[in-house]
Design a protein around this motif. Structure first.
Motif, PDB file in Angstrom:
ATOM      1  N   LYS A  96      23.027  -0.166  18.200  1.00  0.00           N
ATOM      2  CA  LYS A  96      21.747  -0.722  17.873  1.00  0.00           C
ATOM      3  C   LYS A  96      21.806  -1.889  19.249  1.00  0.00           C
ATOM      4  O   LYS A  96      22.640  -2.465  19.575  1.00  0.00           O
ATOM      5  CB  LYS A  96      21.907  -1.621  16.734  1.00  0.00           C
ATOM      6  CG  LYS A  96      20.410  -2.332  16.326  1.00  0.00           C
ATOM      7  CD  LYS A  96      20.459  -3.229  14.950  1.00  0.00           C
ATOM      8  CE  LYS A  96      19.149  -3.676  14.715  1.00  0.00           C
ATOM      9  NZ  LYS A  96      19.183  -4.509  13.424  1.00  0.00           N
ATOM     10  N   ILE A 102      16.518  -5.215  24.369  1.00  0.00           N
ATOM     11  CA  ILE A 102      14.982  -4.749  24.025  1.00  0.00           C
ATOM     12  C   ILE A 102      14.054  -5.500  24.790  1.00  0.00           C
ATOM     13  O   ILE A 102      12.998  -4.672  25.226  1.00  0.00           O
ATOM     14  CB  ILE A 102      14.817  -4.944  22.459  1.00  0.00           C
ATOM     15  CG1 ILE A 102      15.728  -4.178  21.503  1.00  0.00           C
ATOM     16  CG2 ILE A 102      13.246  -4.727  22.010  1.00  0.00           C
ATOM     17  CD1 ILE A 102      15.583  -4.292  20.102  1.00  0.00           C
ATOM     18  N   ASN A 146      11.631  -3.856  27.341  1.00  0.00           N
ATOM     19  CA  ASN A 146      10.072  -3.581  27.451  1.00  0.00           C
ATOM     20  C   ASN A 146       9.559  -4.315  28.837  1.00  0.00           C
ATOM     21  O   ASN A 146       8.359  -4.003  29.131  1.00  0.00           O
ATOM     22  CB  ASN A 146       9.570  -4.515  26.229  1.00  0.00           C
ATOM     23  CG  ASN A 146       9.760  -3.596  24.848  1.00  0.00           C
ATOM     24  OD1 ASN A 146       9.385  -2.384  24.901  1.00  0.00           O
ATOM     25  ND2 ASN A 146      10.091  -4.416  23.874  1.00  0.00           N
ATOM     26  N   TYR A 199       9.469  -1.609  31.040  1.00  0.00           N
ATOM     27  CA  TYR A 199       8.300  -0.724  30.550  1.00  0.00           C
ATOM     28  C   TYR A 199       6.801  -1.031  31.333  1.00  0.00           C
ATOM     29  O   TYR A 199       6.104  -0.281  31.587  1.00  0.00           O
ATOM     30  CB  TYR A 199       8.612  -0.020  29.226  1.00  0.00           C
ATOM     31  CG  TYR A 199       7.425   0.821  28.608  1.00  0.00           C
ATOM     32  CD1 TYR A 199       7.498   2.075  28.892  1.00  0.00           C
ATOM     33  CD2 TYR A 199       6.329   0.117  27.952  1.00  0.00           C
ATOM     34  CE1 TYR A 199       6.352   2.848  28.318  1.00  0.00           C
ATOM     35  CE2 TYR A 199       5.224   0.766  27.457  1.00  0.00           C
ATOM     36  CZ  TYR A 199       5.240   2.079  27.682  1.00  0.00           C
ATOM     37  OH  TYR A 199       4.269   2.855  27.274  1.00  0.00           O
ATOM     38  N   TYR A 200       6.585  -2.298  30.557  1.00  0.00           N
ATOM     39  CA  TYR A 200       5.151  -2.434  30.642  1.00  0.00           C
ATOM     40  C   TYR A 200       4.937  -2.728  32.039  1.00  0.00           C
ATOM     41  O   TYR A 200       3.867  -2.853  32.574  1.00  0.00           O
ATOM     42  CB  TYR A 200       4.982  -3.856  29.802  1.00  0.00           C
ATOM     43  CG  TYR A 200       5.006  -3.648  28.142  1.00  0.00           C
ATOM     44  CD1 TYR A 200       3.783  -2.808  27.879  1.00  0.00           C
ATOM     45  CD2 TYR A 200       6.004  -4.016  27.506  1.00  0.00           C
ATOM     46  CE1 TYR A 200       4.025  -2.479  26.516  1.00  0.00           C
ATOM     47  CE2 TYR A 200       6.125  -3.768  26.328  1.00  0.00           C
ATOM     48  CZ  TYR A 200       4.986  -2.904  25.795  1.00  0.00           C
ATOM     49  OH  TYR A 200       5.077  -2.295  24.297  1.00  0.00           O
ATOM     50  N   ASP A 237       5.082  -7.618  20.830  1.00  0.00           N
ATOM     51  CA  ASP A 237       5.381  -6.228  21.531  1.00  0.00           C
ATOM     52  C   ASP A 237       6.652  -6.128  22.386  1.00  0.00           C
ATOM     53  O   ASP A 237       7.429  -5.265  22.229  1.00  0.00           O
ATOM     54  CB  ASP A 237       4.331  -5.709  22.416  1.00  0.00           C
ATOM     55  CG  ASP A 237       3.088  -5.406  21.460  1.00  0.00           C
ATOM     56  OD1 ASP A 237       3.438  -4.640  20.328  1.00  0.00           O
ATOM     57  OD2 ASP A 237       1.871  -5.561  21.933  1.00  0.00           O
ATOM     58  N   LYS A 248       9.914  -5.418  20.051  1.00  0.00           N
ATOM     59  CA  LYS A 248       9.897  -4.235  19.314  1.00  0.00           C
ATOM     60  C   LYS A 248      10.470  -3.035  20.383  1.00  0.00           C
ATOM     61  O   LYS A 248      10.094  -3.065  21.598  1.00  0.00           O
ATOM     62  CB  LYS A 248       8.436  -3.820  19.048  1.00  0.00           C
ATOM     63  CG  LYS A 248       7.798  -4.910  17.826  1.00  0.00           C
ATOM     64  CD  LYS A 248       6.411  -4.246  17.442  1.00  0.00           C
ATOM     65  CE  LYS A 248       5.743  -5.392  16.808  1.00  0.00           C
ATOM     66  NZ  LYS A 248       4.250  -4.766  16.370  1.00  0.00           N
ATOM     67  N   GLU A 249      11.161  -2.154  19.793  1.00  0.00           N
ATOM     68  CA  GLU A 249      11.539  -0.874  20.566  1.00  0.00           C
ATOM     69  C   GLU A 249      10.608   0.107  20.730  1.00  0.00           C
ATOM     70  O   GLU A 249      10.658   0.669  21.479  1.00  0.00           O
ATOM     71  CB  GLU A 249      12.923  -0.131  19.710  1.00  0.00           C
ATOM     72  CG  GLU A 249      14.054  -1.046  19.750  1.00  0.00           C
ATOM     73  CD  GLU A 249      15.169  -0.330  19.434  1.00  0.00           C
ATOM     74  OE1 GLU A 249      15.611   0.695  19.908  1.00  0.00           O
ATOM     75  OE2 GLU A 249      15.711  -0.758  18.406  1.00  0.00           O
ATOM     76  N   GLU A 250       9.533   0.104  19.484  1.00  0.00           N
ATOM     77  CA  GLU A 250       8.487   0.932  19.866  1.00  0.00           C
ATOM     78  C   GLU A 250       7.534   0.480  20.716  1.00  0.00           C
ATOM     79  O   GLU A 250       7.109  -0.885  20.827  1.00  0.00           O
ATOM     80  CB  GLU A 250       7.563   1.168  18.464  1.00  0.00           C
ATOM     81  CG  GLU A 250       6.601   2.153  18.680  1.00  0.00           C
ATOM     82  CD  GLU A 250       5.902   2.322  17.303  1.00  0.00           C
ATOM     83  OE1 GLU A 250       4.546   3.024  17.114  1.00  0.00           O
ATOM     84  OE2 GLU A 250       6.369   1.835  16.355  1.00  0.00           O
ATOM     85  N   LYS A 251       6.878   1.071  21.788  1.00  0.00           N
ATOM     86  CA  LYS A 251       6.302   0.673  22.973  1.00  0.00           C
ATOM     87  C   LYS A 251       4.574   0.691  22.429  1.00  0.00           C
ATOM     88  O   LYS A 251       4.259   1.582  21.792  1.00  0.00           O
ATOM     89  CB  LYS A 251       6.120   1.341  24.155  1.00  0.00           C
ATOM     90  CG  LYS A 251       7.825   1.684  24.734  1.00  0.00           C
ATOM     91  CD  LYS A 251       8.462   0.368  25.258  1.00  0.00           C
ATOM     92  CE  LYS A 251       9.611   0.292  25.697  1.00  0.00           C
ATOM     93  NZ  LYS A 251      10.849   0.689  24.826  1.00  0.00           N
ATOM     94  N   ALA A 252       3.854  -0.517  23.021  1.00  0.00           N
ATOM     95  CA  ALA A 252       2.512  -0.392  22.472  1.00  0.00           C
ATOM     96  C   ALA A 252       1.703   0.412  23.716  1.00  0.00           C
ATOM     97  O   ALA A 252       2.225   0.527  24.806  1.00  0.00           O
ATOM     98  CB  ALA A 252       1.880  -1.878  22.577  1.00  0.00           C
ATOM     99  N   LYS A 253       0.473   1.057  23.182  1.00  0.00           N
ATOM    100  CA  LYS A 253      -0.155   1.945  24.285  1.00  0.00           C
ATOM    101  C   LYS A 253      -0.956   0.963  25.167  1.00  0.00           C
ATOM    102  O   LYS A 253      -1.569  -0.130  24.822  1.00  0.00           O
ATOM    103  CB  LYS A 253      -1.055   2.877  23.623  1.00  0.00           C
ATOM    104  CG  LYS A 253       0.081   3.993  22.919  1.00  0.00           C
ATOM    105  CD  LYS A 253      -0.935   5.159  22.121  1.00  0.00           C
ATOM    106  CE  LYS A 253      -0.185   6.109  21.422  1.00  0.00           C
ATOM    107  NZ  LYS A 253      -1.104   7.158  20.970  1.00  0.00           N
TER     108      LYS A 253
END
Length: 205
Positions: A4, A10, A14, A17-18, A68, A71-76
């Motif tokens: 984890k 995280i 992110n 990523y962003y 956002d 979170k591990e799930e990325k926002a579009k």
């Protein structure tokens, strides 16, 4: 079993990523928020965390919510900032050429023979370069700014040269070409200024 991720990792993932989804480099983000690119790199390696105010500013900048980042799930992202930049820049450049195109059409129809109205497109190129310098300055694109500055210098000189040539016809002044000599020191100054700013930025960071 997959390990984890920590909250720091995280957030770091992110941030990377962003930033990349928005088509930005670490340096561009750093310049936008008055941090060094080393600080941005540190956050993205999970070796430190920006405070909540910085995260809020980054979230607004990327057009996402603050949570956002947690979170591990990325926002579009519907449209990256880089895409928006090019869209707005392209639109503004198109408007410049449209305006000059309208003037050329109207003047060619109603004032035909009075002046060589095709020169308006040379003026448009100079105006387009000025606009490019402004946009490059806003988005901290120093190399683009240098290229656009060079275009301003040479298109402006070309505009003056061609206009003078047309005005003095049929016996043009043979020394009008000397105008282009003015562009040489101006071009050198632009290049020197580019490298000076680049070196100053390295020292600051």
């Amino acid at each position: 079993m997959e390990e984890k991720k920590s909250l720091e990792q995280i957030i770091a993932d992110n941030l990377v990523y962003y930033r990349k989804a928005s088509g930005l480099t670490q340096l561009e983000v750093a310049e936008k928020f008055n941090y060094s690119d080393k600080s941005i790199s540190k956050w993205e390696r999970a070796e430190g965390m920006p405070d909540i105010l910085v995260l809020k500013a980054l979230a607004d900048f990327y057009d996402i919510r603050v949570d956002d980042f947690f979170k591990e799930e990325k926002a579009k992202i519907k449209m990256t900032r880089k895409s928006k930049r090019w869209f707005i820049f392209g639109l503004s450049e198109t408007l410049v050429w449209l305006v000059f195109g309208v003037f050329f059409t109207v003047f060619s129809i109603f004032l035909s023979g009075v002046f060589a109205w095709w020169l308006l497109f040379v003026y448009a190129a100079a105006a387009s370069a000025i606009l490019a310098v402004v946009w490059a300055g806003i988005y901290h694109k120093r190399l683009y700014q240098l290229i656009a500055t060079s275009c301003i210098v040479w298109f402006t000189i070309a505009s003056v040269y061609l206009t003078a040539l047309m005005v003095t016809l049929p016996n043009p002044n043979q020394n009008i070409w000397l105008l282009f000599l003015i562009g040489v020191p101006l071009e050198i100054l632009a290049i020197l200024w580019y490298f000076l700013r680049k070196n100053l930025k390295k020292r600051v960071n």
